[in-house]
Design a protein around this motif. Structure first.
Motif, PDB file in Angstrom:
ATOM      1  N   PRO A  68       2.870  94.656 -22.136  1.00  0.00           N
ATOM      2  CA  PRO A  68       2.805  93.190 -22.040  1.00  0.00           C
ATOM      3  C   PRO A  68       3.476  92.474 -23.205  1.00  0.00           C
ATOM      4  O   PRO A  68       4.020  91.392 -23.036  1.00  0.00           O
ATOM      5  CB  PRO A  68       1.298  92.906 -22.027  1.00  0.00           C
ATOM      6  CG  PRO A  68       0.660  94.173 -21.576  1.00  0.00           C
ATOM      7  CD  PRO A  68       1.535  95.265 -22.095  1.00  0.00           C
ATOM      8  N   LEU A  69       3.435  93.095 -24.384  1.00  0.00           N
ATOM      9  CA  LEU A  69       3.994  92.461 -25.572  1.00  0.00           C
ATOM     10  C   LEU A  69       4.949  93.410 -26.277  1.00  0.00           C
ATOM     11  O   LEU A  69       4.596  94.554 -26.569  1.00  0.00           O
ATOM     12  CB  LEU A  69       2.873  92.061 -26.541  1.00  0.00           C
ATOM     13  CG  LEU A  69       3.324  91.491 -27.896  1.00  0.00           C
ATOM     14  CD1 LEU A  69       4.040  90.158 -27.715  1.00  0.00           C
ATOM     15  CD2 LEU A  69       2.127  91.349 -28.838  1.00  0.00           C
ATOM     16  N   GLU A  99       7.059  97.993 -19.533  1.00  0.00           N
ATOM     17  CA  GLU A  99       5.662  98.130 -19.106  1.00  0.00           C
ATOM     18  C   GLU A  99       4.679  97.427 -20.031  1.00  0.00           C
ATOM     19  O   GLU A  99       3.643  96.918 -19.590  1.00  0.00           O
ATOM     20  CB  GLU A  99       5.285  99.612 -19.004  1.00  0.00           C
ATOM     21  CG  GLU A  99       6.077 100.399 -17.968  1.00  0.00           C
ATOM     22  CD  GLU A  99       7.381 100.992 -18.522  1.00  0.00           C
ATOM     23  OE1 GLU A  99       7.947 101.869 -17.858  1.00  0.00           O
ATOM     24  OE2 GLU A  99       7.801 100.563 -19.617  1.00  0.00           O
ATOM     25  N   ARG A 131       7.763  88.434 -24.724  1.00  0.00           N
ATOM     26  CA  ARG A 131       7.010  88.640 -23.484  1.00  0.00           C
ATOM     27  C   ARG A 131       7.897  88.471 -22.249  1.00  0.00           C
ATOM     28  O   ARG A 131       7.538  88.907 -21.162  1.00  0.00           O
ATOM     29  CB  ARG A 131       5.835  87.661 -23.423  1.00  0.00           C
ATOM     30  CG  ARG A 131       4.800  87.851 -24.542  1.00  0.00           C
ATOM     31  CD  ARG A 131       3.636  86.873 -24.388  1.00  0.00           C
ATOM     32  NE  ARG A 131       2.602  87.090 -25.397  1.00  0.00           N
ATOM     33  CZ  ARG A 131       2.592  86.535 -26.603  1.00  0.00           C
ATOM     34  NH1 ARG A 131       3.606  85.746 -26.966  1.00  0.00           N
ATOM     35  NH2 ARG A 131       1.602  86.763 -27.451  1.00  0.00           N
ATOM     36  N   ASP A 190      -1.054  96.620 -17.535  1.00  0.00           N
ATOM     37  CA  ASP A 190      -0.514  95.251 -17.563  1.00  0.00           C
ATOM     38  C   ASP A 190      -1.557  94.226 -17.999  1.00  0.00           C
ATOM     39  O   ASP A 190      -1.330  93.028 -17.915  1.00  0.00           O
ATOM     40  CB  ASP A 190       0.101  94.879 -16.216  1.00  0.00           C
ATOM     41  CG  ASP A 190      -0.906  94.948 -15.064  1.00  0.00           C
ATOM     42  OD1 ASP A 190      -2.110  95.173 -15.327  1.00  0.00           O
ATOM     43  OD2 ASP A 190      -0.484  94.787 -13.913  1.00  0.00           O
ATOM     44  N   THR A 191      -2.701  94.694 -18.479  1.00  0.00           N
ATOM     45  CA  THR A 191      -3.754  93.799 -18.963  1.00  0.00           C
ATOM     46  C   THR A 191      -3.237  92.964 -20.132  1.00  0.00           C
ATOM     47  O   THR A 191      -2.734  93.517 -21.115  1.00  0.00           O
ATOM     48  CB  THR A 191      -4.971  94.619 -19.443  1.00  0.00           C
ATOM     49  OG1 THR A 191      -5.383  95.504 -18.405  1.00  0.00           O
ATOM     50  CG2 THR A 191      -6.120  93.707 -19.852  1.00  0.00           C
ATOM     51  N   PRO A 192      -3.352  91.646 -20.050  1.00  0.00           N
ATOM     52  CA  PRO A 192      -2.844  90.800 -21.147  1.00  0.00           C
ATOM     53  C   PRO A 192      -3.614  91.051 -22.447  1.00  0.00           C
ATOM     54  O   PRO A 192      -4.800  91.386 -22.435  1.00  0.00           O
ATOM     55  CB  PRO A 192      -3.078  89.375 -20.639  1.00  0.00           C
ATOM     56  CG  PRO A 192      -3.254  89.499 -19.165  1.00  0.00           C
ATOM     57  CD  PRO A 192      -3.879  90.840 -18.938  1.00  0.00           C
ATOM     58  N   GLY A 250       0.146  97.205 -25.883  1.00  0.00           N
ATOM     59  CA  GLY A 250      -0.581  97.004 -24.638  1.00  0.00           C
ATOM     60  C   GLY A 250      -1.786  97.908 -24.555  1.00  0.00           C
ATOM     61  O   GLY A 250      -1.865  98.929 -25.248  1.00  0.00           O
ATOM     62  N   GLN A 308      10.478  89.066 -19.460  1.00  0.00           N
ATOM     63  CA  GLN A 308      10.977  90.316 -18.871  1.00  0.00           C
ATOM     64  C   GLN A 308      12.501  90.422 -18.947  1.00  0.00           C
ATOM     65  O   GLN A 308      13.048  91.521 -19.077  1.00  0.00           O
ATOM     66  CB  GLN A 308      10.524  90.442 -17.414  1.00  0.00           C
ATOM     67  CG  GLN A 308       9.054  90.810 -17.240  1.00  0.00           C
ATOM     68  CD  GLN A 308       8.692  92.169 -17.850  1.00  0.00           C
ATOM     69  OE1 GLN A 308       7.989  92.237 -18.869  1.00  0.00           O
ATOM     70  NE2 GLN A 308       9.153  93.242 -17.255  1.00  0.00           N
TER      71      GLN A 308
END
Length: 218
Positions: A110-111, A108, A67, A34-36, A186, A69
């Motif tokens: 991030p992008l 899952e 991005r 989940d690291t941006p 991600g 959800q």
């Protein structure tokens, strides 16, 4: 007009490009972190796409960055529907293997990015005889992004088990636009040294001698 000297690449640079291509992977949701992703990295990935070749220099691509959800969940629903339908195409052991596979990372990653082909209003140089060349140009842009992402140690997964029309509705895409790729980006906890489906014995990698034909088919 003064001509700029052409760029010549050395052996080390050629070897590095080969390494990036060899180690490109399709990353699944169970490996995304989940690291941006920084905006700088996103910009570099998109700039790589814009450097892709396109028929008649038409540049027929548009990129939707996702991005939110709720939007991802709506896309995930069409994935689930299509996955259940696709599983029925396989029989016996293959079907069991298919059901076990994790084939996307929509929620899952991030992008997410939807990549569209935008048809031109008029004729395009080089596309009149082969109308699909515009779509192939968009695929070239996607491959460029895949390689750039890998060079940045960012994973990318291409989700193809989707209903493109439903994705268009979710994103409010213009009617003429055609979805070419739905991508998940991600950082990842690992990059496989071999393609995951090869490791899981889904199929084997073909050899040059199996796919290269000299001069013509006999």
């Amino acid at each position: 007009m003064k001509e700029h000297p052409q760029r010549i690449f050395n052996d080390k640079e050629q070897a590095l490009l080969e390494e990036i291509m060899i180690h490109r992977r399709d990353v699944r949701g169970n490996h995304f972190l989940d690291t941006p992703i920084s905006q700088e990295s996103v910009n570099r990935i998109i700039e790589a796409a814009l450097a892709a070749p396109s028929v008649g220099f038409s540049q027929p691509w548009e990129f939707v960055l996702i991005r939110d959800q709720k939007t991802k969940q709506a896309v995930k629903e069409t994935f689930s529907e299509e996955t259940a339908r696709a599983a029925m195409q396989f029989t016996d052991e293959k079907q069991k293997e298919y059901i076990k596979l994790k084939l996307e990372g929509i929620l899952e990653a991030p992008l997410n990015m939807a990549v569209f082909y935008k048809p031109a209003d008029g004729p395009v140089l080089g596309q009149t005889s082969m109308p699909n060349m515009g779509k192939y140009s968009v695929v070239c842009a996607i491959q460029n992004m895949w390689l750039m992402a890998r060079s940045l140690n960012i994973g990318m997964g291409w989700v193809s088990i989707l209903d493109p029309e439903k994705v268009k509705q979710v994103l409010g895409a213009p009617e003429p636009n055609q979805l070419i790729g739905y991508l998940c980006f991600g950082y990842t906890d690992m990059f496989y040294n071999q393609p995951e489906l090869e490791l899981k014995k889904w199929d084997r990698k073909k050899l040059q001698k199996e796919v290269v034909i000299q001069e013509k088919y006999t």
